[in-house]
Design a protein around this motif. Structure first.
Motif, PDB file in Angstrom:
ATOM      1  N   PHE A   1      83.648   4.401  68.484  1.00 48.03           N
ATOM      2  CA  PHE A   1      83.550   3.969  67.088  1.00 48.03           C
ATOM      3  C   PHE A   1      83.769   2.462  66.978  1.00 48.03           C
ATOM      4  CE2 PHE A   1      85.231   8.341  67.193  1.00 48.03           C
ATOM      5  CZ  PHE A   1      84.167   8.986  66.589  1.00 48.03           C
TER       6      PHE A   1
ATOM      7  N   ALA B   1      81.348   0.677  56.721  1.00 47.26           N
ATOM      8  CA  ALA B   1      80.719   1.262  57.902  1.00 47.26           C
ATOM      9  C   ALA B   1      79.223   1.405  57.656  1.00 47.26           C
ATOM     10  CB  ALA B   1      81.340   2.622  58.207  1.00 47.26           C
TER      11      ALA B   1
ATOM     12  N   PHE C   1      88.110   0.889  62.861  1.00 45.68           N
ATOM     13  CA  PHE C   1      87.522   1.849  61.913  1.00 45.68           C
ATOM     14  C   PHE C   1      88.544   2.401  60.929  1.00 45.68           C
ATOM     15  CE2 PHE C   1      88.482   3.974  65.944  1.00 45.68           C
ATOM     16  CZ  PHE C   1      89.400   4.907  65.510  1.00 45.68           C
TER      17      PHE C   1
END
Lengths: 435, 297
Positions: A255, A267, A259
Motif C-alpha cells: 500500500f 488515495a 496510508f
C-alpha cells in the motif's frame, strides 16, 4: 448621551430577537401548509453538486418533474456532503426533527432509528407501486423484523481497479491468485511505482481488503457475517488468518506510504493521478472511470478492473464485498407522510433508468439495459453482478454503530501493525459478545 | 459625559438589569442549561434516538475505568503543556516586534494571518503539507537526502505532535497581538529612564517589560491551557483522532462516542467530566499565578 445610545442598541437587539422569532414561526408554518394550500415535503440528500455532479443533476430533474405532475406538493431541498449529512441527521433525530424524506444506510446503521420509531414502514409502497422492481436482496438489507424501512437506490460490488498503462509498461497481467498479486506488488516496488492506493484514515476502505481476504479464506462459508450475527466466532481460524494476510501485504509495502493518515479521497486522487497502480473501491466510483467528463479521457480509457483474487486456491471469485448503498426513508412523525411516500415512490421509479444512463451507477431497481448504449466497463460490471454467487454487506454497515467503531479502530491498528491478528480477532469478539 | 452621570446609571437597579439581562439570558440558554443537561444525559443509557434508561453513575464509573478516555486526557494535557510553553516563544516575538524594528508592522500582520483562516482551511493546508508522498514537508526532507521521511499523520508515535504544530501556529497571531498591545501600553518614560541608567535592551525586556505585563501573561496561560483541554477542530478534520486513537483528545473522544458509536449517554458523561477537569485545572492555575501586588505605572 451614552445612555441614550445604549438604549437604542438595546431596542434594536430586542426588535431583532422578535423578528428572528417570527421568522422561525413562519418556517414551521410553511412546513405543513403554505398560503396557496400546497404542501411542502422536506427532502435531504448527500450528493452535493461539487463532488457528485451527475447525481445532483438527476435528483433535481426528478424533483422538477414530480412538482410538475403534482402541483399541490412542493419539495424543499437540503444538500450536505456525506459526513456532514451523517452528523446532521443524528442531531435532527435527537430533537425529533428529521426531514420528511431523507437518505439512510442499511442494516446496523438504521437499526437505532427503527427502534426509536423514527422511520415509517414502507411495505405498502414496496408491495404496490414498486412490486417486483427491486433486485432481490436489496430491500432485505433495509428491513428490520421483515418490515421494510428504506428503499435502496444503489447496488455496489467492490473490485480492484487498475491502471492498464502501468500494467503494460511492466508486462503485468490481471492476477488470479493472491500470490500473483503479491508478485505484481514486488515488480512495481522494484520499479518505484506505488502498487496500491489506500486511504485507511477512512478505515472502511481497509475493512474491504480485510473482508475480501476473510471471504476467500473462509471458503463457501460467510464466516464474517456469521461472526457478526453471532452464529460463529470472530476468533474463527479464517478470520485470524485473514488478519495475518493483511499484515503480510502491509509488510511487503503493497500500500502507498502513510496510508493510515490518508483519507479515501486522497488515495483516490493518487490512483486517478496515475501515482498508484491499483485501487480497491466499490462500483459507485464507476462514473469516474467511464462517463465523468471532468476526468481526462486518456485516463478513463486506461482503467481496467479485476475481481479480488483467490487465496491459496481458496474462495470463489464470484463472491463479492458490497451491497446496497444509500436508500430513502420517510419520517414516521412527518406531517405530510402521504405526500412524502408518494414522492419517495416516484423518486425510486424515476431513479432506476436515469441512474444507469445519466449517472452511470448501478441502481437497486431492475433495469433493462439491452437497449441502452453503455460504456463497456459498465456492462462488464453488470454482468459480474448478475453472476455473483454471494454479496457480503460491508462489515461496518452490518454491525451496530458501537461495534462498527471498534471494528474500524481495529482495522487501523491491524494495518498499522500495532496489534497481532489474534488481538485483532479477540477485541472484536469481545465487543460483539458484549452486545 | 462626566463621571457623575456614570454613577447615576450604576445606581439605578433597573438599568443595571437592562444592561446585563441579554447577556445573562444568552449565557443561561446557550451554556448553563446545556451543561446541566449533558450532566443529566450522562446518567442515562441512551443512543440519542430511542428511549432513555436511567443507569445512575454507571457511565461516569465506566469513563473512569476507560483506558481510552485516560489516554485522550493525557493527549489533551500534553497539548496544554505544549501550548503553555509556546507562549514564551510568542512573548519573545512580541518583544522584538514592539521594539520598533524595521517592518514590525508588516510582520505583525503576517503573524495574524493564521487567525483569519478557518480551522478547516488550516487543517486542509496542513494535510497537504504532511502528505507522505506528495507533501511539501517530505519533498523538502527527501531533497535534503532523507530517504524514508516519516508518514506524519499515520505513525502513532508522531501523529499527536505533528498536529500540535499547526494548532500552535494557528494561535500564534492571537497571543502575539495580545502581548504586543500590552507592551505598547508600557509608558515610554520607564524605558527612557532605564536607558539613561545604562540598561541593555535585554535587561529592559526581561526586567522591566516582562514583569510589567505579567498580569496579561497569566491570563494568556489560563486561556491557552483551558483552550487546549477542550480543543477539537484540527484533530477532528485532520485525523478524526486516529490512527486507532493515537491522536484522540477528550473532546474528539466525546464526539466519537456520541456521534459515531451512538452512545449519547456515555458521550455526555465524558463531556461533563471534561468540564470538571477543565474547571479544576483553571482553579489550580489561578491559585498558582495569583499575585498580591497590583502593578502601578
Amino acid at each position: 448621551m451614552k445612555l441614550k445610545k445604549a438604549i437604542t442598541i438595546m431596542v434594536v437587539f430586542l426588535v431583532s430577537v422578535v423578528i428572528l422569532a417570527a421568522c422561525g414561526g413562519d418556517d414551521e408554518d410553511k412546513e405543513s401548509e403554505s398560503a396557496s394550500g400546497a404542501k411542502t415535503v422536506k427532502f435531504m440528500h448527500l450528493w452535493p453538486e461539487g463532488s457528485s455532479a451527475q447525481h445532483h443533476k438527476v435528483v433535481n430533474e426528478i424533483i422538477a418533474d414530480f412538482e410538475k405532475e403534482n402541483p399541490d406538493i412542493k419539495i424543499d431541498l437540503e444538500v450536505l456532503s456525506n459526513e456532514q449529512y451523517k452528523d446532521k441527521i443524528k442531531v435532527l433525530s435527537t430533537s425529533d426533527e428529521l426531514p420528511d424524506v431523507g437518505m439512510t444506510w442499511a442494516a446496523g446503521y438504521m437499526e437505532p432509528y427503527v427502534k426509536g420509531n423514527m422511520y415509517a414502514p414502507l411495505d405498502d409502497i414496496v408491495e404496490s407501486d414498486l412490486s417486483d422492481s427491486f433486485v432481490s436482496g436489496t430491500t432485505e438489507a433495509f428491513s428490520v423484523d421483515d418490515t421494510t424501512y428504506g428503499l435502496p437506490l444503489e447496488l455496489n460490488i467492490s473490485t480492484i481497479f487498475y491502471n492498464k498503462k502501468i500494467f503494460d509498461e511492466y508486462g503485468l497481467e490481471e492476477p488470479q491468485t493472491l500470490d500473483e498479486l503479491k508478485e505484481i506488488v514486488t515488480t512495481l516496488n522494484e520499479n518505484g511505482v506505488n502498487p496500491i492506493a489506500l486511504g485507511n484514515r477512512d478505515a472502511w476502505t481497509g475493512s474491504m481488503w480485510y473482508m475480501y481476504l476473510a471471504n476467500r479464506l473462509g471458503g463457501d462459508e460467510d464466516v464474517l457475517t456469521k461472526a457478526i450475527e453471532r452464529e460463529g466466532s470472530f476468533e474463527d481460524p479464517a478470520l485470524v488468518q485473514a488478519a495475518d494476510e493483511v499484515q503480510k501485504l502491509v509488510n511487503e509495502d503493497s500500500f502507498v506510504q502513510g496510508f493510515n493518515g490518508l483519507a479515501d479521497e486522497e488515495a483516490k486522487s493518487m490512483f486517478m493521478g496515475e501515482q498508484a497502480a491499483m485501487y480497491l473501491i466499490a462500483t459507485w466510483d464507476l462514473p469516474n472511470f467511464t462517463t465523468n467528463e471532468d476526468i481526462p479521457q486518456e485516463f478513463r480509457d486506461s482503467v481496467g478492473y479485476f475481481k479480488f483474487p483467490s487465496v491459496d486456491g481458496m474462495g470463489d471469485t464470484n463472491s463479492y464485498v458490497g451491497g446496497p448503498g444509500v436508500g430513502l426513508f420517510v419520517s414516521e412523525n412527518s406531517d405530510v407522510k402521504e405526500e412524502a411516500k408518494a414522492f419517495t415512490s416516484y423518486f425510486v421509479q424515476q431513479w432506476g433508468e436515469r441512474a444507469v444512463t445519466d449517472v452511470g451507477i448501478i441502481p437497486a431497481t431492475k433495469v433493462n439495459v439491452d437497449s441502452l448504449d453503455l460504456p463497456q466497463m459498465y456492462v462488464d460490471v453488470l454482468n459480474d453482478l448478475n453472476s455473483a454467487t454471494n454479496i457480503t454487506l460491508y462489515a461496518d454497515v452490518q454491525m451496530s454503530a458501537d461495534v462498527a467503531q471498534v471494528h474500524l479502530d481495529m482495522i487501523q491498528a491491524l494495518f498499522g501493525g500495532e496489534i497481532t491478528p489474534e488481538e485483532f480477532a479477540k477485541t472484536q469478539e469481545d465487543a460483539l459478545a458484549a452486545e | 459625559m462626566g463621571l457623575c452621570d456614570m454613577n447615576k446609571v450604576m445606581s439605578n437597579k433597573w438599568i443595571i438589569f437592562l444592561y446585563t439581562f441579554p447577556a445573562l439570558l444568552l449565557i443561561v440558554v446557550l451554556i448553563v442549561i446545556p451543561l446541566i443537561l449533558s450532566g443529566y444525559f450522562g446518567l442515562m443509557d441512551w443512543d440519542g434516538i430511542g428511549a432513555m434508561e436511567f443507569i445512575g453513575l454507571n457511565n461516569y464509573i465506566a469513563a473512569l475505568q476507560d483506558s481510552k478516555f485516560w489516554e485522550s486526557t493525557l493527549h489533551s494535557f500534553l497539548l496544554a503543556l505544549f501550548s503553555a510553553i509556546s507562549l514564551i516563544g510568542y512573548l519573545a516575538v512580541a518583544l522584538i516586534l514592539a521594539s520598533k524594528i524595521k517592518g514590525a508592522n508588516l510582520l505583525r500582520k503576517i503573524y495574524l494571518i493564521p487567525m483569519l483562516l478557518s480551522s478547516v482551511a488550516i487543517a486542509q493546508l496542513w494535510i497537504k503539507i504532511y502528505n507522505p508522498s506528495n507533501g511539501m514537508l517530505n519533498s523538502i526532507l527527501m531533497w535534503f537526502g532523507i530517504d524514508n521521511p516519516p508518514a506524519w499523520l499515520a505513525d502513532p508515535s508522531i501523529v499527536l505532535y505533528a498536529i500540535f504544530i499547526p494548532i500552535i501556529w494557528q494561535y500564534a497571531g492571537f497571543y502575539i497581538l495580545i502581548y504586543y498591545a500590552a507592551l505598547k501600553n508600557i509608558p515610554e518614560s520607564l524605558i527612557e529612564a532605564a536607558k539613561i541608567d545604562g540598561a541593555t535592551p535585554l535587561q529592559i525586556a526581561l526586567k522591566i517589560k516582562v514583569p510589567l505585563i505579567m498580569n496579561v501573561f497569566k491570563v494568556t496561560i489560563v486561556l491557552s491551557i483551558v483552550g487546549s483541554l477542550k480543543y477539537f477542530d484540527l484533530i477532528y478534520v485532520m485525523t478524526s483522532g486516529g490512527p486507532n486513537g493515537a491522536s484522540e483528545v477528550m473532546a474528539s473522544y466525546m464526539y466519537k462516542l456520541a456521534f459515531s458509536s451512538y452512545n449519547f449517554g456515555y458521550g455526555s458523561a465524558i463531556g461533563f467530566l471534561l468540564l470538571i477537569i477543565t474547571l479544576i485545572v483553571t482553579v489550580i492555575i489561578q491559585k498558582l499565578t495569583a499575585s498580591k501586588d497590583e502593578i502601578q505605572y
